[in-house]
Scaffold this motif. Structure first.
Motif, PDB file in Angstrom:
ATOM      1  N   GLU A 177      43.565  35.343  33.790  1.00 11.37           N
ATOM      2  CA  GLU A 177      42.993  36.010  32.618  1.00 11.37           C
ATOM      3  C   GLU A 177      44.142  36.624  31.815  1.00 11.37           C
ATOM      4  N   PRO A 178      44.587  35.922  30.758  1.00  7.94           N
ATOM      5  CA  PRO A 178      45.761  36.389  30.011  1.00  7.94           C
ATOM      6  C   PRO A 178      45.556  37.700  29.273  1.00  7.94           C
ATOM      7  N   ASP A 179      44.304  38.085  28.996  1.00  2.68           N
ATOM      8  CA  ASP A 179      44.036  39.362  28.351  1.00  2.68           C
ATOM      9  C   ASP A 179      43.669  40.413  29.399  1.00  2.68           C
ATOM     10  N   ALA A 180      44.476  40.472  30.452  1.00  6.44           N
ATOM     11  CA  ALA A 180      44.195  41.365  31.577  1.00  6.44           C
ATOM     12  C   ALA A 180      44.343  42.829  31.208  1.00  6.44           C
ATOM     13  N   GLY A 181      45.274  43.153  30.320  1.00  6.05           N
ATOM     14  CA  GLY A 181      45.572  44.548  30.040  1.00  6.05           C
ATOM     15  C   GLY A 181      44.355  45.379  29.709  1.00  6.05           C
ATOM     16  N   ARG A 182      43.480  44.858  28.873  1.00 13.83           N
ATOM     17  CA  ARG A 182      42.285  45.605  28.444  1.00 13.83           C
ATOM     18  C   ARG A 182      41.234  45.699  29.538  1.00 13.83           C
ATOM     19  N   ARG A 183      41.354  44.871  30.571  1.00 14.31           N
ATOM     20  CA  ARG A 183      40.343  44.812  31.620  1.00 14.31           C
ATOM     21  C   ARG A 183      40.701  45.639  32.855  1.00 14.31           C
ATOM     22  N   LEU A 184      41.883  46.202  32.937  1.00 17.16           N
ATOM     23  CA  LEU A 184      42.326  46.843  34.174  1.00 17.16           C
ATOM     24  C   LEU A 184      41.400  47.975  34.606  1.00 17.16           C
ATOM     25  N   LYS A 185      41.008  48.838  33.680  1.00 13.26           N
ATOM     26  CA  LYS A 185      40.129  49.944  34.058  1.00 13.26           C
ATOM     27  C   LYS A 185      38.794  49.417  34.575  1.00 13.26           C
ATOM     28  N   SER A 186      38.231  48.425  33.909  1.00 15.90           N
ATOM     29  CA  SER A 186      36.964  47.844  34.341  1.00 15.90           C
ATOM     30  C   SER A 186      37.082  47.254  35.738  1.00 15.90           C
ATOM     31  N   TRP A 187      38.160  46.504  35.968  1.00 20.83           N
ATOM     32  CA  TRP A 187      38.382  45.917  37.290  1.00 20.83           C
ATOM     33  C   TRP A 187      38.536  47.002  38.355  1.00 20.83           C
ATOM     34  N   ALA A 188      39.254  48.073  38.020  1.00 22.04           N
ATOM     35  CA  ALA A 188      39.469  49.149  38.994  1.00 22.04           C
ATOM     36  C   ALA A 188      38.146  49.826  39.355  1.00 22.04           C
ATOM     37  N   LEU A 189      37.293  50.046  38.369  1.00 17.82           N
ATOM     38  CA  LEU A 189      35.982  50.629  38.653  1.00 17.82           C
ATOM     39  C   LEU A 189      35.168  49.709  39.564  1.00 17.82           C
ATOM     40  N   ALA A 190      35.218  48.415  39.289  1.00 17.91           N
ATOM     41  CA  ALA A 190      34.485  47.451  40.117  1.00 17.91           C
ATOM     42  C   ALA A 190      35.035  47.395  41.534  1.00 17.91           C
ATOM     43  N   ALA A 191      36.324  47.701  41.698  1.00 22.58           N
ATOM     44  CA  ALA A 191      36.954  47.669  43.020  1.00 22.58           C
ATOM     45  C   ALA A 191      36.708  48.939  43.811  1.00 22.58           C
ATOM     46  N   GLY A 192      36.109  49.954  43.184  1.00 26.84           N
ATOM     47  CA  GLY A 192      35.760  51.166  43.913  1.00 26.84           C
ATOM     48  C   GLY A 192      36.627  52.369  43.630  1.00 26.84           C
ATOM     49  N   PHE A 193      37.553  52.267  42.687  1.00 28.69           N
ATOM     50  CA  PHE A 193      38.370  53.423  42.335  1.00 28.69           C
ATOM     51  C   PHE A 193      37.526  54.425  41.551  1.00 28.69           C
ATOM     52  N   THR A 194      37.791  55.705  41.760  1.00 32.80           N
ATOM     53  CA  THR A 194      37.071  56.758  41.038  1.00 32.80           C
ATOM     54  C   THR A 194      38.010  57.646  40.224  1.00 32.80           C
ATOM     55  N   ASP A 195      39.273  57.753  40.622  1.00 33.29           N
ATOM     56  CA  ASP A 195      40.257  58.590  39.917  1.00 33.29           C
ATOM     57  C   ASP A 195      41.234  57.662  39.205  1.00 33.29           C
ATOM     58  N   ILE A 196      40.955  57.366  37.940  1.00 34.29           N
ATOM     59  CA  ILE A 196      41.718  56.362  37.186  1.00 34.29           C
ATOM     60  C   ILE A 196      42.267  56.988  35.915  1.00 34.29           C
ATOM     61  N   THR A 197      43.562  56.887  35.728  1.00 36.11           N
ATOM     62  CA  THR A 197      44.183  57.259  34.456  1.00 36.11           C
ATOM     63  C   THR A 197      44.605  55.974  33.763  1.00 36.11           C
ATOM     64  N   ALA A 198      43.994  55.679  32.631  1.00 41.19           N
ATOM     65  CA  ALA A 198      44.263  54.437  31.907  1.00 41.19           C
ATOM     66  C   ALA A 198      45.102  54.746  30.669  1.00 41.19           C
ATOM     67  N   THR A 199      46.227  54.045  30.535  1.00 44.12           N
ATOM     68  CA  THR A 199      47.136  54.242  29.410  1.00 44.12           C
ATOM     69  C   THR A 199      47.573  52.883  28.879  1.00 44.12           C
ATOM     70  N   SER A 200      48.444  52.920  27.888  1.00 45.74           N
ATOM     71  CA  SER A 200      49.022  51.673  27.371  1.00 45.74           C
ATOM     72  C   SER A 200      50.449  51.931  26.940  1.00 45.74           C
TER      73      SER A 200
END
Length: 273
Positions: A177-200
């Motif tokens: 998925e070449p547009d991975a950057g925008r999806r990282l937070k979504s993927w992390a939530l799906a993987a079970g993470f709860t404490d996520i700081t998303a930046t760019s």
């Protein structure tokens, strides 16, 4: 049904034009969002370490700790070991690994880091679950990925538009998925993470030297890397179309007003205690 890790193919390969970019990467220009969380004693896992330049920087930043660099391609690890040896680092080792199924016990590492990895894997959510599993409670998972659709440049170039469209098609046909950057937070939530700081963060190429380097490596990569072979064998482009895209890169690189921006998504996830 085959496993995701068996269906994803690393789009770029390890041609010299690819390593020209990978060996330029440092902790400063590619992992700045993580550095404030590092402590000298930490045990770090660097996934998809490639030639080991970021890995070596991380080892230097945890002098009382240890860094393990892993990659799916055994051949590149010799270069990574050479990078560490050249810098005299003794708190570092390297191994072959599959991020979908890491061969480490639960709660092993203080930090698990992956730069430009999840865009290439078959199942990024499973990969993040594995990264979470091997992280100690209170530790961090740090992931950064480019977002190709968010790459932008000036002046406009129909040939580079064609290149970007082709890259998307080849990368997705390879299972990534070449547009991975925008999806990282979504993927992390799906993987079970709860404490996520998303930046760019961005890379910018604008000086004559930067334009020559960036355009040159992509012009070469478009014609000579594993990407070129996968583009033609997969029926996504002809050799003539690849030559046209390569020429468009070189033409852009020669423009005095040329500017190129690469957007990266970043997530710094803390594992619950």
């Amino acid at each position: 049904m085959p496993n995701a890790q068996e269906t994803a193919v690393y789009t770029h390969g390890h041609h010299e034009s690819v390593l020209r970019s990978h060996t330029w990467r440092t902790a400063a220009n590619s992992a700045g969002y993580l550095l404030g969380s590092l402590k000298p004693h930490m045990k770090v896992l660097d996934i998809g370490c490639g030639p080991g330049t970021i890995t070596a920087d991380l080892a230097a930043l945890v002098p009382d700790g240890h860094v393990t660099g892993v990659d799916h391609a055994p051949g590149i690890l010799e270069q990574a070991r050479a990078t560490a040896d050249e810098r005299g680092l003794t708190n570092i080792d390297f191994a072959v690994a599959d991020v979908h199924a890491l061969e480490y016990p639960d709660d092993t590492f203080c930090v698990v880091h992956a730069h430009q990895v999840l865009q290439h894997v078959g199942d990024p959510v499973q990969s993040l679950r594995e990264m979470l599993r091997v992280t100690k409670p209170g530790g961090y998972v740090a992931v950064r990925d480019a977002d190709y659709a968010a790459m932008t440049w000036y002046p406009a170039s129909p040939g580079m538009d064609d290149w970007l469209d082709l890259y998307h098609r080849v990368a997705r046909a390879n299972g990534g998925e070449p547009d991975a950057g925008r999806r990282l937070k979504s993927w992390a939530l799906a993987a079970g993470f709860t404490d996520i700081t998303a930046t760019s963060a961005t890379w910018t190429f604008s000086t004559p030297e930067e334009r020559a380097w960036w355009s040159g490596l992509w012009a070469d990569r478009t014609l000579a890397s594993a990407y070129a072979e996968r583009a033609t064998r997969g029926g996504h482009a002809t050799v003539e179309q690849l030559r046209a895209a390569s020429a468009a890169w070189r033409e852009w690189g020669q423009r005095a007003d040329g500017w190129f921006g690469v957007l990266h998504g970043e997530i710094l996830c803390r594992k619950e205690v």
